[in-house]
Design an enzyme around this catalytic site. Structure first.
Site, mmCIF file in Angstrom:
data_model
loop_
_atom_site.group_PDB
_atom_site.id
_atom_site.type_symbol
_atom_site.label_atom_id
_atom_site.label_comp_id
_atom_site.label_asym_id
_atom_site.label_seq_id
_atom_site.Cartn_x
_atom_site.Cartn_y
_atom_site.Cartn_z
ATOM 1 N N CYS A 93 0.852 -1.189 0.000
ATOM 2 C CA CYS A 93 0.000 0.000 0.000
ATOM 3 C C CYS A 93 0.887 1.238 0.000
ATOM 4 O O CYS A 93 1.897 1.296 0.692
ATOM 5 C CB CYS A 93 -0.967 -0.017 1.181
ATOM 6 S SG CYS A 93 -0.463 0.949 2.596
ATOM 7 N N HIS A 95 0.311 4.132 1.047
ATOM 8 C CA HIS A 95 0.188 5.040 2.189
ATOM 9 C C HIS A 95 1.088 4.637 3.346
ATOM 10 O O HIS A 95 1.537 5.482 4.113
ATOM 11 C CB HIS A 95 -1.267 5.101 2.667
ATOM 12 C CG HIS A 95 -2.211 5.548 1.593
ATOM 13 N ND1 HIS A 95 -3.381 4.891 1.295
ATOM 14 C CD2 HIS A 95 -2.113 6.573 0.716
ATOM 15 C CE1 HIS A 95 -3.983 5.510 0.290
ATOM 16 N NE2 HIS A 95 -3.229 6.522 -0.090
ATOM 17 N N CYS A 164 -1.880 -2.863 6.767
ATOM 18 C CA CYS A 164 -1.947 -1.552 7.433
ATOM 19 C C CYS A 164 -3.246 -1.423 8.223
ATOM 20 O O CYS A 164 -3.318 -0.663 9.185
ATOM 21 C CB CYS A 164 -1.780 -0.397 6.440
ATOM 22 S SG CYS A 164 -3.043 -0.290 5.183
HETATM 23 ZN ZN LIG Z 1 -2.081 1.403 4.002
#
Ligand SMILES: [Zn+2]
Length: 204
Positions: A93, A95, A164
Site C-alpha cells: 500500500c 500510504h 496496514c
Molecule cells: Zn495502508
C-alpha cells in the site's frame, strides 16, 4: 546497472549495486532511529537484505504490462468468456508501504484475439509489484487488457487483506476489501451476473 535493465517482465535476479547501497543506508538510518543496536549479529545484514527485498517487491516498475500481453496475442475466433480465477496478488500500500495481498479474478470476452493465459497473472504482478492502492490496481489491470486486446469486455474483481488495517490502527483482523472494475459487455447485468456466479465459489 546489472540485470535490472532487462526489458519486459523477466524477474530480477541481480540488483543495481548503487541502488541497493543507497537504500541500505536509509534502512540503516531507520533501524537506528527505532532505537535498535545496528551492530548486533541479527541486524548486520538487514539493511542490505531489506534493500533487496524492497526492490523485489517493487520490480513491477521495470515491467511493461503492454509488452507482456502483446508478446502472446493470438488471432482466434473464440468469443466466449475467458476467466482466470484465484490469481495471487501481493502488493504494497502506498500510504504505509505495508503489504496487501489476496486474490484477483479476471475475465474478458475476446474480439478476434486471445492472450496466453499465463500472461494474465503476469500483468497482475507487473501492476501489483509497485506502491499501490487496491482501487487503482484493479482499474489499471482492466484498462491494460481493454486497451491492448480490445476485447468485447473486461471484468476484474479483487479481494485483499491489508496489513496496514490488520496490524495497526483499527485492527479489523479479518476484514477483506473487495474492488471491481468492468468494461463493455460486463456493464450489462446478465454478463456480469454470469461472471460473478462463475467466480463465486472463489469469493469470500
Ligand atoms: Zn495502508
Amino acid at each position: 546497472m546489472e540485470e535490472f535493465t532487462k526489458p519486459g517482465y523477466e524477474k530480477i535476479e541481480k540488483y543495481n549495486t548503487e541502488t541497493t547501497e543507497s537504500i541500505s543506508k536509509n534502512v540503516l538510518g531507520i533501524i537506528k532511529e527505532l532505537g535498535e543496536n545496528t551492530t548486533r549479529e541479527g541486524l548486520i545484514k538487514t539493511p542490505e537484505r531489506s534493500a533487496r527485498a524492497m526492490q523485489f517487491l517493487t520490480q513491477g516498475y521495470k515491467m511493461d504490462p503492454v509488452k507482456i500481453l502483446t508478446g502472446a496475442m493470438f488471432k482466434e475466433d473464440y468469443s466466449q468468456m475467458v476467466i482466470v480465477k484465484d490469481i495471487e496478488v501481493y502488493s504494497l500500500c502506498e500510504h504505509h508501504m505495508l503489504p496487501f495481498f489476496g486474490k484477483a479474478h479476471i475475465a474478458y470476452i475476446p474480439n478476434g484475439y486471445i492472450v496466453g493465459l499465463s500472461k494474465i497473472p503476469r500483468i497482475v504482478d507487473a501492476f501489483a509489484r509497485r506502491l499501490q492502492v487496491q482501487e487503482r490496481l484493479t482499474n489499471e489491470i482492466r484498462d491494460c487488457i481493454q486497451a491492448t486486446l480490445n476485447p468485447l469486455g473486461v471484468a476484474v474483481v479483487m479481494e485483499c487483506s491489508h496489513l496496514c488495517m490488520q496490524m495497526r490502527g483499527v485492527q479489523k483482523q479479518n476484514s477483506v476489501t473487495t474492488t471491481s472494475a468492468f468494461t463493455g459487455e460486463f456493464m450489462k447485468d446478465t454478463t456480469r451476473k454470469e461472471f460473478i456466479s462463475l467466480i463465486s465459489s472463489s469469493l469470500h
